[in-house]
Design a protein around this motif. Structure first.
Motif, PDB file in Angstrom:
ATOM      1  N   TRP A  47       0.603  -1.308  -0.233  1.00 54.00           N
ATOM      2  CA  TRP A  47      -0.379  -0.325   0.144  1.00 54.00           C
ATOM      3  C   TRP A  47       0.444   1.150   0.105  1.00 54.00           C
ATOM      4  N   ALA A  48      -0.080   2.211  -0.509  1.00 53.10           N
ATOM      5  CA  ALA A  48       0.610   3.408  -0.792  1.00 53.10           C
ATOM      6  C   ALA A  48       0.360   4.374  -0.897  1.00 53.10           C
ATOM      7  N   PRO A  49       0.285   6.063   0.229  1.00 55.00           N
ATOM      8  CA  PRO A  49      -0.894   6.878  -0.407  1.00 55.00           C
ATOM      9  C   PRO A  49      -1.373   6.995  -1.875  1.00 55.00           C
ATOM     10  N   GLN A  50      -0.573   6.702  -2.647  1.00 55.42           N
ATOM     11  CA  GLN A  50      -1.570   7.062  -4.072  1.00 55.42           C
ATOM     12  C   GLN A  50      -1.754   5.211  -4.872  1.00 55.42           C
ATOM     13  N   HIS A  97      11.583   0.637 -10.076  1.00 60.79           N
ATOM     14  CA  HIS A  97      12.721   0.363 -11.001  1.00 60.79           C
ATOM     15  C   HIS A  97      13.117   2.073 -10.379  1.00 60.79           C
ATOM     16  N   GLU A 119      22.824   2.928 -10.947  1.00 59.59           N
ATOM     17  CA  GLU A 119      22.379   4.497 -11.908  1.00 59.59           C
ATOM     18  C   GLU A 119      20.426   4.803 -11.629  1.00 59.59           C
ATOM     19  N   ALA A 120      20.617   4.287 -10.387  1.00 60.35           N
ATOM     20  CA  ALA A 120      19.320   4.519 -10.547  1.00 60.35           C
ATOM     21  C   ALA A 120      18.843   5.519 -10.200  1.00 60.35           C
ATOM     22  N   PRO A 121      17.765   6.178 -10.661  1.00 55.78           N
ATOM     23  CA  PRO A 121      17.125   7.836 -10.243  1.00 55.78           C
ATOM     24  C   PRO A 121      17.103   8.115  -9.200  1.00 55.78           C
ATOM     25  N   ILE A 122      16.834   7.212  -7.765  1.00 57.53           N
ATOM     26  CA  ILE A 122      16.707   7.624  -6.480  1.00 57.53           C
ATOM     27  C   ILE A 122      18.014   6.913  -5.567  1.00 57.53           C
ATOM     28  N   LYS A 123      18.042   7.369  -5.521  1.00 58.19           N
ATOM     29  CA  LYS A 123      18.998   6.486  -4.134  1.00 58.19           C
ATOM     30  C   LYS A 123      19.433   7.216  -3.085  1.00 58.19           C
ATOM     31  N   ILE A 124      19.108   6.753  -1.905  1.00 56.22           N
ATOM     32  CA  ILE A 124      18.501   6.828  -0.882  1.00 56.22           C
ATOM     33  C   ILE A 124      19.905   6.168  -0.085  1.00 56.22           C
ATOM     34  N   LEU A 165      10.634   3.135   2.374  1.00 57.93           N
ATOM     35  CA  LEU A 165       9.564   4.471   2.215  1.00 57.93           C
ATOM     36  C   LEU A 165       8.313   4.354   1.989  1.00 57.93           C
ATOM     37  N   ASN A 166       7.517   5.366   0.532  1.00 64.93           N
ATOM     38  CA  ASN A 166       6.057   5.708   0.528  1.00 64.93           C
ATOM     39  C   ASN A 166       5.316   4.304   0.991  1.00 64.93           C
ATOM     40  N   THR A 225       3.955   0.633   2.462  1.00 62.63           N
ATOM     41  CA  THR A 225       3.683  -0.229   3.402  1.00 62.63           C
ATOM     42  C   THR A 225       3.664  -1.601   3.033  1.00 62.63           C
TER      43      THR A 225
END
Lengths: 190, 662
Positions: free
Chosen positions: A33-36, A62, A135-140, A156-157, A159
């Motif tokens: 589940w996510a907010p959206q 991805h 090379e992923a766009p989002i790297k935390i 992340l966003n 569950t």
């Protein structure tokens, strides 16, 4: 060697036969589940395939560099049908041979298969969550995304929930029943 | 053995309980609580407190909503044809959509800027950007008509636009895509680094008329410019732009433009640029771009093709621009009401850096640079930084402000608005949005004097919020009360197009100036008929010009003869009404160019090329009066070469037996 009670024999045979349903119902489920995505996304794991919103899940994942989930990622799908077949065979054999050690073997086999499946699933989840595309766009920094083994986990966003589906519950039910039968046999034959 | 069995049984039991408890976590649904309904209820006949001017995104329009009711009042056509009122269809408005590429009937409008005086909304104009074929439009907030459109040369898409300075000196237009500019533009795409340039256009606004002209254009290194804000108060004279793709990627930007840990905020000292221009350092270069202007007296737009633009090269002319490193592909770049803080939102970052204008000035004075990027100094991140807002949410995009020192940042990925204190950088509150918020707006939230009270979320995903209408759904906005410590969800309301940026302005600044009619005596349209006696039908070669009037409930003339196949007929319809809210429409059967709608005192022209011999009915399309259905007429079309003379009348009845065709 101790023989089994008639009731036990019948129940063992029925247990073994009930495992045939594993070929027709999903064994495991992963829900997200996510907010959206308040309605949730699901992935069902069957004996030889995956179903559900696998494509959507892969498209979302991805961004953080996770691999695209495909049936071909899992060699397990090629031989799980034989393992379950073998377990069913042993169960029926236990009923036919009518020996207590066979009943214990049947349970041991189911437990071993369960533990093996969980270990296997954990190892896949570890790789899926840690082995990310650099090379992923989002790297935390410091984040990995291993899905939960059993239960829920916030990633992340999302569950995420992981747990047995119908087939998995049948396995658990059979395991519990066999355990009950062993106790029953053991008490009756003290 | 027994113990073992027991413990295994316990394991299964415990596992099952754990699984059941863990299943189905609570969704993000939050009930609207308390007195939300009464806070958004605007009783019939009462007015909303704010106008909300909302971009329509891919529909190319603006829309006007009332806040707090969320009611849609009007869609204002800007960059797209609009069947509701003939914008882009009538001969008067067609030139408005002219560009150097010819007539463009549909563009993509992303951002709104309302004109400002002394850093506050003054209620005169709303500006909007065309994202695709780069343009900026000016809409009058008196007539709510698009009055002017200026094309931008040397731009590959106009996204960081039309942000405005605190006295409406300039609005800016930064190219989203860098492209080859100048004489030789036929270059391999792979030569991005050497041949692709960005431009930032500073559009001058005439303080009286609002007329736009390109003051100057800055030639920048090839990157993508995303969003922008003018400085205010102490930072007036500066402009801040977010840049991404400092990797200078030209393919698969999703991946290749997301590799660097930091991109840039670009600080532009436009007063310095003005100094260079005063010293004659600007270079006039050839360019081709359209400038379209509506004359309120003739009700007609004209399109002029411009031929040159003044350029400055900041790599040669020092001290105009500086780069400041900013984490992960910054999107929003917003200055707070004090003008001291610049909030940059790295859309892939998990924290929000806040830069200090004073620190940036000091770093520039001390030459506290970490190096250069394509010949432009890069200020050290730490030297420009006021601080970072930590543990915010995922995917910060845009920030608006209230008058109490708080910032409201939208988070696309985690779908929420986070309220935080600009000075202390402390997170104060968060609310969900439904779903995946893009822009947000606080009334006056981009000015020096925000009005607080509400924040409006403009979302990218609507999904299950309304009754479904097939795959294509309405878009969605949410209204939150921000007057207390905690944000409170008040209202969901649907929006048209896809709302990007929007501004809200107190109704008191707009309502008293709203025009009710156009004065007929001031109508200077070349084909106006200021009364029924002035109506006429004139042949000019194969053109037939009908100067027609409309008043409740007849059209003059309503019988027209002498039109021949091969003619091009222009119906110039003047609405003679001088009464509020009595438009008339005009449509004629077979017109390939739809209809027109004419406001009181206005003249609009419908072009009609008849394609068959016979009699074509025409009528008023706007239900104007009790006898609206009677408001109609006939146009006779004769074969080419026929000798039927031009003849027109209204109310003339032929004597018995004489009405037959010759």
């Amino acid at each position: 060697m101790k023989k089994l009670k008639p009731l036990t024999r019948i129940l063992v045979a029925l247990s073994a036969l009930s495992l045939i349903t594993a070929y027709f119902v999903p064994l495991w489920q992963i829900l997200m589940w996510a907010p959206q995505y308040p309605e949730g996304l699901e992935m069902k794991i069957w004996i030889n395939t995956l179903t559900g919103e696998v494509r959507t899940i892969s498209a979302l994942n991805h961004y953080i560099g996770m691999k695209t989930i495909e049936v071909s990622m899992f060699p397990e799908f090629n031989y799980m049908i034989y393992i379950v077949g073998f377990i069913i065979g042993i169960g029926l054999l236990a009923s036919i041979i009518n020996k207590r050690f066979m009943l214990v073997s049947f349970l041991a086999l189911i437990l071993a298969a369960g533990v093996g499946a969980l270990v296997d699933f954990y190892l896949w989840g570890y790789d899926y969550g840690h082995n990310l595309n650099p090379e992923a766009p989002i790297k935390i920094e410091g984040m990995s995304y291993q899905p939960p083994l059993i239960g829920t986990k916030i990633l992340l966003n999302f569950t995420a929930f992981s747990g047995p589906d119908t087939g998995g519950w049948i396995f658990i039910g059979v395991g519990a029943l066999l355990m009950g039968l062993i106790i029953y046999e053991w008490k009756k034959n003290k | 053995m027994k113990k073992l069995i027991k413990s295994i049984a316990f394991f299964f039991l415990a596992g099952s309980v754990f699984i059941f408890q863990g299943c189905k976590p609570k969704g993000p649904q939050e009930a609207v609580v308390g007195n939300a309904a009464s806070k958004v209820y605007v009783a019939p006949g009462k007015y909303d407190e704010f106008y909300n001017v909302v971009s329509g995104g891919f529909n190319g329009q603006m829309a006007i909503y009332g806040i707090p009711s969320g009611r849609l009042f009007r869609i204002l056509p800007v960059f797209s044809q609009f069947p509701e009122n003939g914008y882009g269809y009538s001969e008067e408005t067609k030139p408005m959509l002219n560009t150097s590429h010819g007539y463009v009937p549909w563009d993509d409008l992303h951002h709104i800027a309302l004109s400002q005086t002394n850093g506050e909304h003054d209620g005169r104009w709303a500006f909007g950007n065309a994202n695709n074929t780069p343009r900026v439009a000016r809409v009058s907030l008196r007539t709510f008509k698009t009055e002017e459109i200026l094309e931008l040369p040397n731009s590959g898409g106009n996204h960081s636009s039309p942000f405005i300075t605190e006295n409406s000196e300039y609005i800016v237009a930064g190219t989203r895509f860098s492209v080859p500019i100048g004489e030789n533009r036929d270059v391999p795409i792979s030569t991005y680094k050497e041949n692709f340039k960005g431009t930032i256009s500073f559009i001058k606004i005439d303080p009286q008329s609002g007329h736009m002209s390109i003051g100057f254009q800055l030639k920048t290194p090839g990157v993508n410019f995303d969003l922008s804000r003018a400085g205010k108060g102490p930072s007036h004279g500066w402009f801040f732009f977010s840049c991404y793709n400092t990797e200078q990627a030209y393919t698969l930007l999703e991946v290749n433009a997301s590799q660097k840990d930091k991109d840039f905020i670009m600080a532009v000292n436009w007063k310095k640029a003005e100094e260079y221009i005063a010293q004659g350092k600007g270079v006039k270069v050839k360019a081709k771009y359209a400038h379209n202007l509506l004359d309120e007296k003739t009700h007609t737009a004209t399109s002029e093709m411009m031929t040159e633009v003044l350029q400055l090269d900041p790599t040669i002319l020092k001290d105009i621009i500086y780069f400041i490193p900013c984490p992960k592909s910054p999107h929003g770049c917003d200055t707070d009401p004090s003008g001291e803080y610049i909030v940059a939102s790295g859309k892939l970052a998990a924290l929000i850096p806040v830069f200090s204008f004073a620190k940036i000035q000091k770093a520039i004075a001390d030459k506290d640079f970490e190096g250069e990027f394509a010949g432009i100094p890069v200020i050290k991140y730490e030297s420009a930084l006021h601080g970072e807002v930590k543990k915010t949410g995922l995917g910060p995009l845009h920030t608006e402000f209230d008058e109490k020192g708080n910032a409201y940042t939208s988070f696309f990925v985690s779908s929420e608005i986070v309220k935080w204190n600009v000075k202390t950088l402390e997170v104060l509150d968060r609310v969900h949005t439904y779903y995946s918020i893009g822009h947000l707006s606080v009334p006056g939230g981009s000015t020096r004097k925000p009005h607080g009270k509400y924040v409006i979320a403009y979302n990218k995903i609507t999904k299950d919020r309304y009754l479904p209408t097939g795959p294509e759904l309405t878009q969605s906005a949410q209204l939150y009360d921000i007057s207390g410590d905690k944000m409170q969800l008040l209202l969901d309301f649907p929006t048209t197009g896809e709302p990007h940026y929007a501004e809200a302005i107190p109704a008191s600044l707009i309502m008293p100036n709203s025009v009710k009619i156009f004065k007929i005596e001031e109508n200077n349209h070349p084909y106006v008929a200021k009364g029924e006696k002035e109506t006429k039908v004139v042949r000019k070669g194969n053109e037939v010009h009908v100067s027609m009037t409309a008043i409740r409930s007849h059209l003059v003339p309503d019988n027209i003869e002498g039109i021949k196949l091969g003619d091009v007929v222009y119906f110039h319809v003047t609405n003679l009404e001088q009464d509020w809210d009595v438009p008339h429409g005009f449509a004629i059967k077979g017109a390939a160019n739809a209809e027109i709608l004419v406001m009181p005192g206005e003249t609009q022209t419908l072009k009609w090329v008849p394609d068959e011999v016979g009699v074509s009915p025409f009528y008023c399309t706007d239900f104007c009066s009790a006898l609206h259905q009677e408001m109609s007429g006939y146009a006779r079309v004769s074969p080419a070469g026929s000798n039927v003379p031009i003849k027109f009348s209204t109310g003339v009845i032929a004597p018995e037996g004489k009405g037959t065709a010759k």
